[in-house]
Design an enzyme around this catalytic site. Sequence first.
Site, PDB file in Angstrom:
ATOM      1  N   PRO A 126      37.606  21.017 -15.059  1.00  0.00           N
ATOM      2  CG  PRO A 126      36.667  21.066 -16.892  1.00  0.00           C
ATOM      3  CD  PRO A 126      37.117  21.686 -16.278  1.00  0.00           C
ATOM      4  CB  ALA A 127      40.885  16.052 -16.533  1.00  0.00           C
ATOM      5  CG  ASP A 174      -6.388  -0.200   2.101  1.00  0.00           C
ATOM      6  OD1 ASP A 174      -6.005  -0.962   1.706  1.00  0.00           O
ATOM      7  OD2 ASP A 174      -6.272   0.432   1.784  1.00  0.00           O
ATOM      8  CG  HIS A 204      -1.675   1.162   0.784  1.00  0.00           C
ATOM      9  ND1 HIS A 204      -3.469   0.789   0.979  1.00  0.00           N
ATOM     10  CD2 HIS A 204      -1.585   2.428   1.616  1.00  0.00           C
ATOM     11  CE1 HIS A 204      -3.870   2.259   0.436  1.00  0.00           C
ATOM     12  NE2 HIS A 204      -3.146   2.637   1.634  1.00  0.00           N
ATOM     13  CB  SER A 225      47.004  -1.616 -13.560  1.00  0.00           C
ATOM     14  OG  SER A 225      47.858  -1.847 -13.002  1.00  0.00           O
ATOM     15  N   GLY A 247      48.755  22.141 -14.881  1.00  0.00           N
ATOM     16  CA  GLY A 247      49.241  23.181 -14.392  1.00  0.00           C
ATOM     17  C   GLY A 247      49.142  24.792 -14.445  1.00  0.00           C
ATOM     18  N   PRO A 258      38.743  14.975 -11.981  1.00  0.00           N
ATOM     19  CG  PRO A 258      39.007  12.615 -12.100  1.00  0.00           C
ATOM     20  CD  PRO A 258      38.204  13.589 -11.556  1.00  0.00           C
ATOM     21  CB  CYS A 316      39.117   5.503  -8.498  1.00  0.00           C
ATOM     22  SG  CYS A 316      37.518   6.515  -7.814  1.00  0.00           S
ATOM     23  CB  VAL A 321      43.579  26.130 -14.631  1.00  0.00           C
ATOM     24  CG1 VAL A 321      41.766  26.252 -13.883  1.00  0.00           C
ATOM     25  CG2 VAL A 321      43.798  26.453 -16.207  1.00  0.00           C
ATOM     26  N   GLY A 322      44.455  24.526 -12.876  1.00  0.00           N
ATOM     27  CA  GLY A 322      44.488  23.973 -10.933  1.00  0.00           C
ATOM     28  C   GLY A 322      45.186  25.140 -10.295  1.00  0.00           C
TER      29      GLY A 322
END
Length: 854
Positions: A594-595, A164, A128, A758, A627, A568, A703, A629-630
């Site tokens: 963004p990346a 009910d 219900h 990896s 290198g 990323p 990740c 913007v970030g």
Amino acid sequence: MLWTASQVLRKFSTSSHYYQNKLKLAIIGQSLFGQEVYSNLRKQGHKVVGVFTVPDKDGKADPLAVAAEKDGTPVFKFPRWRVKGKPIPEVVDAYKSVGAELNVMPFCSQFIPMNVIDNPKHGSIIYHPSILPLHRGASAINWTLIQGDKKAGFSVFWADDGLDTGPILLQRECAVEPNDTVDTLYNRFLFPEGIKAMVESVQLIADGKAPRIPQTEEGASYEGIQKKSNAKVNLAQPAEAIHNWIRGHDKVPGAWTVINGQSVTLYGSSMLGGSAAAGQPLEIEGASQPGIVTKNGLVLYGTDGKALVVKNLQFEDGKMIPASKYFSSGESSSVELTDDEKKMAEEIRNTWKGILSNVSAIENTTDFFKSGAASMDVVRLVEEVKQKCAGVQLQNEDVYMATTFQDFIQMFVRRLRGEDQEEELLIDYATKDVNNMTVKMPYQCFINGGFEDAENSKTYDTINPTDGSVNLSGLNQHYTVFSPPFRLADLMEEHQEELATIESIDSGAVYTLALKTHVGMSIQTFRYFAGWCDKIQGKTIPINQARPNRNLTFTKKEPLGVCAIVIPWNYPLMMLAWKSAACLAAGNTLVLKPAQVTPLTALKFAELSVKAGIPKGVINILPGSGGMVGQRLSDHPDIRKLGFTGSTPIGKQIMKSCAVSNLKKVSLELGGKSPLIIFSDCDMDKAVRMGMSSVYFNKGENCIAAGRLFVEESIHDEYISRVVSEPKQQHYHCLGFFMEPTVFTDVEDHMFIAKEESFGPVMVVSKFKNGDVDGVLQRANDTEYGLASGVFTRDINKAMYVSERLEAGTVFVNTYNKTDVASPFGGFKQSGFGKDLGEWRPYYSILLLKAVTS
């Protein structure tokens, strides 16, 4: 996702249901809900001995009947169970012949006799859609919204001879969002969670653990069935009450009023936060003052002077129009079709004929809904037209706007030609024909609510990772920061197919995975955090009252201000959503980088944020290199928080820069080498399937991917053999710019691949001695990473022991990769700190205040 011992126990118990007690079931009901409950119960190992549903309508069987007949389950289609209040003997005998031990009634519109309800050994359970005893009756969802309830939910109860009123077995609840409708509430919570609850309830009964909690009469209510005849809206009341009435009837049966002597049904109501836009007045019967037809819809005023906006109007002939076009709805002239368009129209006519099988011929005046079509048919029509006529993007709402075949073709052709497209924002697009559509991708920086060239017009190219071709040339790269922040708005609508296509060509994601996970979870994340916007509050703290001035202390949570987000390339849109949704919900403005190689969905997101009404300056998107913007974001003194997902070395550099600049807050989700321990007492089929998924999901670019599998010695060789020969292995094979999936065995602890991440389709397998639980735990924890981990075993004690000792932010038990927007996610050690998702939100500060009373 940080599991407690009790959560691990619950997770393990859930995955072990198949091996528990099973029942013989009769399913009595109908609809997609009934079909899903039926299918899931069978998957759990229960035997469905009979399905009792409604007769075919217009030659089409109910979805529950379709699924059951396909499986060979006995199906009974009774038009009624009783005549003049008395059971039909032959119907009851047919039911009893199946020998059910429990009746499961997931969605039942018929009155079932009590000698059927009480016949099975375990009786009957019913779903219900309300938190009983509130809103007993057939229109429970409607009344939940009509009465402005803050919580909705459902009950699974034991059937009795009342309406009910039987004892409660299980209940679940959720918050009601400000603009929920019957459809959104049902689709978001009542449908998916209700299916799970029905399956859980059956298992509780099978295991002898199901409660019978008598319903209290306190707070009990029963409201009548809502039909079109009693759904007229009373406009002589406050605006919120009018809004609740309209949304409580949207889409069925539809709240209506009288305009110019004609009944008009109102859809898509929302409260108006500010002042109404300019428009043309419209007299409405019974309203405290005239409505206003604006570019945003029909504005209605309540007796309290507050206002709401109605998006769509439907007239007595079934025609639906945008409310904003009330005064111009009859002005558009018919377009003349070209020969190619006529061919498309005939293909669409055949599609209509296939859906409306009961109609002898599709004429121009044939009405889709008056010919028997339902909401499921709307979805089918939209999808089939998309497939046959690539490049035309239709929404379900378009079918409601053009219900006759002639109107549908006119709408389709206008959409095909690009007419009726209102650009709310000046955008220079790069276009690409892909996935049977033309995707439109902004390429400039998004600053202060608009797309702008970077300084000196500096640009770069983005590359399609499937073949190395250029997605778009001349992407703007920015290296200065943003305009001042503005107020927050929390509404966003997504175009998922276009976003998934852009995600595929930009990041290399498999399209179906991009649609389900990259984009799907992004949508879920924004919806989840939208609910937190007004629930971030401080608390009063009791302190020592020995002093005579009797101090009172309380905390207040404040937004941080400007937050920077660096994401990323493996999940571009989803990582944007995980961080920015929480940031916006807490009242901040954001600058997102963004990346460099995957900026396109972020820029498309920026375009959609404007259309959703987010104010200028709240969201800013700056593509470019880390290198440049970030680093500028890390160094900038006006940024108060930086959230980063990426590698551990870059995370260390960011943390250092943030400390030196202005001690800005930082949350980091960094590298991982997640161990997955597979014991010999595991479910081998699941361990093989989930072990492969743990490594190869999203091509291994994940990740929390299982960076190293530890397999107990006694099953090691069989496990490797199963993995290598697994038929599903072919799904992970790729060509071109992609790596083939790889398996390394006999990996020793000192090897490079045993220690380093990896981040690709590489399975690293090590064996451990039989029964050496503590030894494999030591090896699994012998890493500086601590993002995720997993364990496969049927032994609950071993699962709890291992999960409590694995040093990782997430421990998966007998599963893997199962994240959820409501559950916090993050790592520790050199995998970072801070959490994304869930209630824990790092995007505010706590101010300690003290009030002194005399």
